[in-house]
Write an enzyme that holds these catalytic residues in place. Sequence first.
Site: not given
Length: 284
Positions: A38, A35-36, A150, A148
């Site tokens: 990554h 997704h964006e 995240k 990331g």
Amino acid sequence: MVAIIQDVSEMQRAAESLRTAGKRIGIVPTMGYLHEGHLSLIRTAKHHADVVVTTIFVNPKQFGPAEDYERYPRDLSNDSLLASSAGTDYIFAPESKSMYPNEYLTDVHIERYSSILEGRSRPGHFQGVATVVTKLLNITKPHVAVFGQKDAQQAVVIRQMLRDLNYDIELVIAPTVREADGLALSSRNSYLSTEERKQAPVLFQSLNLAEQRVREGVRVSVRIINEMSEFITNRSAGVIDYISIADSNTLEELSAIEGQRSVLISLAVRFGATRLIDNQIVKV
Ligand code: PAF
């Protein structure tokens, strides 16, 4: 055109030739279903390297027995298009049996960080992550690795591992990418029902609330955690796994914010069978 390599030795040979040709290699390890978030890691890697290798491997070792290994979403052909459009030069997408053949025996275990926060809820998870990342680094031979924010604890674990094992690799941690309503992008968001998806931004909203309280001068962690917890339960059907306020470098949980320059506020919340995580580093 992106080159897709599935064979371990072929990837090692390709990486060796790139190094011999003087190219700086960047790796973006992923489990696919890109997704964006990554794609932004891939773009970041492109800034730091001449050649970007995106690895796509759903690593069985980092899933617990009751977790979602089997149903984890997979779509290699779409991933290849997306990764290529973001600037990936190579995709390394091995089969599980070539990463972990029958005679496989070695694991990488990182003390302390593996058994707190996410590690407490997911025993064995960080051992699985550290093991596969070690293998991926040895296979793709990068100069720089991009992860990331995240997965905040994963970033801390990898930093420790690179230091402890003397890897000569630059680590870049890229910011979390969010939907317009604040939900952190994650491949697992695809599991959410329409109603759960509507409620899921409570994670981000509760982090903002916590940040506001820290800025207002609240220093007792339990006060902030209780307020976050109330916020989430009043506004969603999410079941809180944990909410933590920790030192952002050591991940040591703090009963009071005292003397830290920044704290990591992190949480995990279940919506049905879907477990979401998010975090924010708050400067004090
Ligand atoms: O962050 C992930 O997607 C995974 O934990 C990683 C780093 C690719 C290891 O499997």
